[in-house]
Design an enzyme around this catalytic site. Sequence first.
Site, PDB file in Angstrom:
ATOM      1  N   CYS A 149     105.448 -19.247   5.141  1.00 51.25           N
ATOM      2  CA  CYS A 149     104.890 -18.009   4.272  1.00 51.25           C
ATOM      3  C   CYS A 149     106.191 -17.375   3.811  1.00 51.25           C
ATOM      4  O   CYS A 149     106.162 -17.073   2.610  1.00 51.25           O
ATOM      5  CB  CYS A 149     103.795 -17.052   5.103  1.00 51.25           C
ATOM      6  SG  CYS A 149     102.523 -17.876   5.491  1.00 51.25           S
ATOM      7  N   HIS A 171     107.677 -15.507   0.179  1.00 49.51           N
ATOM      8  CA  HIS A 171     107.263 -14.194   0.299  1.00 49.51           C
ATOM      9  C   HIS A 171     107.997 -13.408   1.028  1.00 49.51           C
ATOM     10  O   HIS A 171     107.338 -12.263   1.612  1.00 49.51           O
ATOM     11  CB  HIS A 171     105.634 -14.336   0.587  1.00 49.51           C
ATOM     12  CG  HIS A 171     104.842 -14.622  -0.437  1.00 49.51           C
ATOM     13  ND1 HIS A 171     104.854 -14.206  -1.595  1.00 49.51           N
ATOM     14  CD2 HIS A 171     103.961 -15.947  -0.355  1.00 49.51           C
ATOM     15  CE1 HIS A 171     104.053 -15.335  -2.417  1.00 49.51           C
ATOM     16  NE2 HIS A 171     103.450 -16.020  -1.618  1.00 49.51           N
ATOM     17  N   ARG A 187      92.906 -18.514  -1.037  1.00 48.07           N
ATOM     18  CA  ARG A 187      94.261 -18.344  -1.284  1.00 48.07           C
ATOM     19  C   ARG A 187      95.156 -18.579  -0.145  1.00 48.07           C
ATOM     20  O   ARG A 187      96.013 -19.507  -0.488  1.00 48.07           O
ATOM     21  CB  ARG A 187      94.627 -16.743  -1.552  1.00 48.07           C
ATOM     22  CG  ARG A 187      95.965 -16.355  -1.583  1.00 48.07           C
ATOM     23  CD  ARG A 187      96.594 -16.881  -2.923  1.00 48.07           C
ATOM     24  NE  ARG A 187      97.123 -18.113  -2.979  1.00 48.07           N
ATOM     25  CZ  ARG A 187      97.532 -18.844  -4.096  1.00 48.07           C
ATOM     26  NH1 ARG A 187      97.547 -18.455  -5.190  1.00 48.07           N
ATOM     27  NH2 ARG A 187      97.890 -20.136  -3.800  1.00 48.07           N
ATOM     28  N   CYS A 237      97.686 -21.978  -0.115  1.00 50.60           N
ATOM     29  CA  CYS A 237      99.380 -21.699   0.438  1.00 50.60           C
ATOM     30  C   CYS A 237      99.711 -22.699   1.213  1.00 50.60           C
ATOM     31  O   CYS A 237     100.601 -23.457   1.368  1.00 50.60           O
ATOM     32  CB  CYS A 237      99.376 -20.327   0.874  1.00 50.60           C
ATOM     33  SG  CYS A 237      99.454 -18.942  -0.395  1.00 50.60           S
TER      34      CYS A 237
END
Length: 294
Positions: free
Chosen positions: A203, A207, A251, A255
């Site tokens: 992740c 991000h 979502r 991802c």
Amino acid sequence: MRDQSASEGRLIKIRRRDLNRSRPAVLGIAVAIAAFGALAQKPDDHLSKSTTVQEIEKYRAALGDGNPAELWEARGEDLWKQKRGPRNASLERCDLGLGAGVVKGAYTVLPKYFADSDKVEDLESRLVTCMVNLQGLTPEEAKKDPFGGPGKKVPMDALVAYITSESRGMKMNVAATHPKEKEAYELGREIFFFRGGPHDFGCVTCHGSDNLRIRLQDLPNLTKTADAQRAYGSWPAYRVSQGEVRSFQWRLNDCFRQQRFPELEFVSPASIALTMFLAKNANDGVFDAPSIKR
């Protein structure tokens, strides 16, 4: 009967309004897409970052003229009140975190620990619990078809759209004070920063830094409060490119797919822990969803 009539009236009103404004909205979106496409075809050295961002904002503004998610919201309200399952019961006594049947503002406190299940639950997992306990469905039945697709509308998407819409304009307020909530938060943090798979992704890859972008789409830095608040507060969302309302569970699942990780199981402890980490980091941010995205 009065509630059913009010719900049907709401749906009819939304559909009429959408029909009345569908042509200008579609035209605006078409113009924005055309301009966006022309911009993308220009050589990179003729583009400044500010120009690109301005065009993206114009595109988003055009999309914002009428959100089809309202149709999911109306259907979700009907499903919330509809008697279903072996026990022929509605979900109106489901405790989403603020007491039995309270929907207004409930999403702002989720995920949280629930004593009746003795576990931390997000919205989708809590709905599964209520479908089992109140309506008599099996866990497998309650979790079946969690995400809609072409020609397939599923109850979960609609219920999520309705319930989250009832927290629009409110601030996120996830407590994370119970020991199991704290445990989930720390696990979610570990998942966020974990890197692995064939491309050493995580992740944090997309991000965890400023000024990252994919396909001209700005990627929020979820380690920063302001970005975390804006990003989390905009899901679930109606995806124009897919013609579907997409939940936060979807979502996360998508991802993981893009990271080439194993599929993230719907309402698994890992998915709830990651949601807890992201939701708590978004505290005090204004929730503004279901939103509309490209």
